[in-house]
Scaffold this motif. Sequence first.
Motif, short mmCIF file in Angstrom:
data_model
loop_
_atom_site.label_atom_id
_atom_site.label_comp_id
_atom_site.label_asym_id
_atom_site.label_seq_id
_atom_site.Cartn_x
_atom_site.Cartn_y
_atom_site.Cartn_z
N ASP A 4 0.93 -1.27 0.14
CA ASP A 4 -0.03 -0.02 0.16
C ASP A 4 1.02 1.26 -0.08
O ASP A 4 2.12 0.98 -0.02
CB ASP A 4 -1.12 -0.02 1.20
CG ASP A 4 -0.13 -0.29 2.58
OD1 ASP A 4 1.16 0.17 2.48
OD2 ASP A 4 -0.82 -0.73 3.61
N CYS A 5 0.05 2.43 0.20
CA CYS A 5 0.97 3.60 -0.24
C CYS A 5 2.20 3.83 1.07
O CYS A 5 2.98 4.28 0.83
CB CYS A 5 0.15 4.76 -0.13
SG CYS A 5 -0.87 4.92 -1.69
N GLU A 6 1.82 3.46 2.26
CA GLU A 6 2.40 3.46 3.44
C GLU A 6 3.75 2.71 3.59
O GLU A 6 4.87 3.10 3.43
CB GLU A 6 1.76 3.00 4.59
CG GLU A 6 2.65 3.36 5.99
CD GLU A 6 1.91 2.68 7.14
OE1 GLU A 6 0.80 2.62 7.05
OE2 GLU A 6 2.55 2.79 8.19
N SER A 30 5.12 -1.83 -9.71
CA SER A 30 3.90 -1.91 -10.03
C SER A 30 2.89 -0.94 -9.42
O SER A 30 2.16 -0.25 -9.77
CB SER A 30 3.32 -3.45 -9.90
OG SER A 30 2.12 -3.43 -10.05
N HIS A 31 3.05 -0.77 -7.93
CA HIS A 31 2.42 0.24 -7.29
C HIS A 31 2.55 1.63 -7.69
O HIS A 31 1.83 2.39 -7.63
CB HIS A 31 2.41 0.19 -5.76
CG HIS A 31 1.72 0.93 -4.81
ND1 HIS A 31 0.80 0.65 -4.43
CD2 HIS A 31 2.04 2.35 -4.49
CE1 HIS A 31 -0.08 1.81 -3.82
NE2 HIS A 31 0.89 2.79 -3.87
N GLY A 32 3.86 1.94 -8.07
CA GLY A 32 4.26 3.38 -8.31
C GLY A 32 3.82 3.70 -9.56
O GLY A 32 3.38 4.86 -9.80
N GLY A 34 0.99 2.71 -10.84
CA GLY A 34 -0.46 2.95 -10.82
C GLY A 34 -1.24 3.68 -9.71
O GLY A 34 -2.24 3.93 -9.53
N CYS A 35 0.08 4.41 -8.90
CA CYS A 35 -0.66 5.34 -7.77
C CYS A 35 -0.10 6.52 -8.07
O CYS A 35 0.93 6.85 -8.53
CB CYS A 35 -0.02 4.78 -6.42
SG CYS A 35 -0.65 5.82 -5.15
N ALA A 36 -1.24 7.50 -8.05
CA ALA A 36 -1.17 8.96 -8.39
C ALA A 36 -0.43 9.71 -7.41
O ALA A 36 0.27 10.70 -7.86
CB ALA A 36 -2.45 9.75 -8.41
N GLY A 37 -0.25 9.08 -6.24
CA GLY A 37 0.57 9.65 -5.09
C GLY A 37 1.92 9.30 -4.95
O GLY A 37 2.95 10.02 -4.81
N CYS A 38 2.12 7.92 -5.19
CA CYS A 38 3.41 7.34 -5.03
C CYS A 38 4.44 7.36 -6.24
O CYS A 38 5.68 7.45 -6.14
CB CYS A 38 3.49 6.13 -4.44
SG CYS A 38 2.48 5.62 -3.09
N GLY A 39 3.74 7.53 -7.23
CA GLY A 39 4.60 7.57 -8.47
C GLY A 39 5.52 9.00 -8.69
O GLY A 39 6.62 8.90 -8.83
ZN ZN Z 1 0.63 4.82 -3.48
#
Ligand code: ZN
Length: 260
Positions: A4-6, A30-32, A34-39
């Motif tokens: 998750d983001c955390e 993969s998370h990065g 697809g995630c508008a915050g983490c990318g």
């Molecule tokens: Zn994230």
Amino acid sequence: MRMDCETHGKLTDAYLDGELDAASALAFESHGAGCAGCGPRLASARDERARMSGLLREGITYHRAPPAFRAGVEAALAHASAPPPVARAAAPARFGLGSLAAVAAAAVLASALTWWAASSLGGSRHDPVGELVASHVRSLQVDHLTDIASSDRHAVKPWFAGKLDFTPPVADLGTEGYALRGGRLDYVDSRPAAALAYQRRQHVINLFVWSDAGRDEPAYATQRAGFNVVAWRDRGLRFALVSDLGEDELRGFAERLRKP
Ligand SMILES: [Zn+2]
């Protein structure tokens, strides 16, 4: 692990240091992707790293050693190369002091060199996704694409029995333009993995499969050294396609493999 983001935030330094294994690095990317915050957060952390290592390199190039450091090394070297105060045969025990100083000076120089090498080679950190690509390239170069060469999935699938602690799914999509060429044992993170070789027109595709417990993960695409990588996680297995085939076609192949 659950990405998750955390978790993504906590793992950013380890990822940039090249400390994640291949499965975790793929889950992280993969998370990065697809995630508008983490990318964007990852992109700025990477920029900051590049800026810092640039500053370090400039510092190494243009700043001389501090005078005290320099004087210390020179004194140690002078002492080491000075003739022993007493003849060797007369006092073998005291002769050791000069050697000791030489060892100490060498250690100081070695640690300075190590620090310099580590900071100037920052760009070539351990990159597990890059290693998958290297494995793909090696399979093409040494003519070792397959240990079992067959387009028959009923011959390829049983060949892996007893060689791995899981059974890789082997799809035959020859009628759709993805010809099965065979399989071989390979390694990911020093653990045995299945590598299945496919061919589309003149492009060879390697599908790496290894155990990776965790939630299913949709396919995402990345690139290394001009090769496309499409990876996903499905029912406790990690899949990674590597090829010089275009990203769209490789994604299409991944979709077909996921829905037999
Ligand atoms: Zn994230």
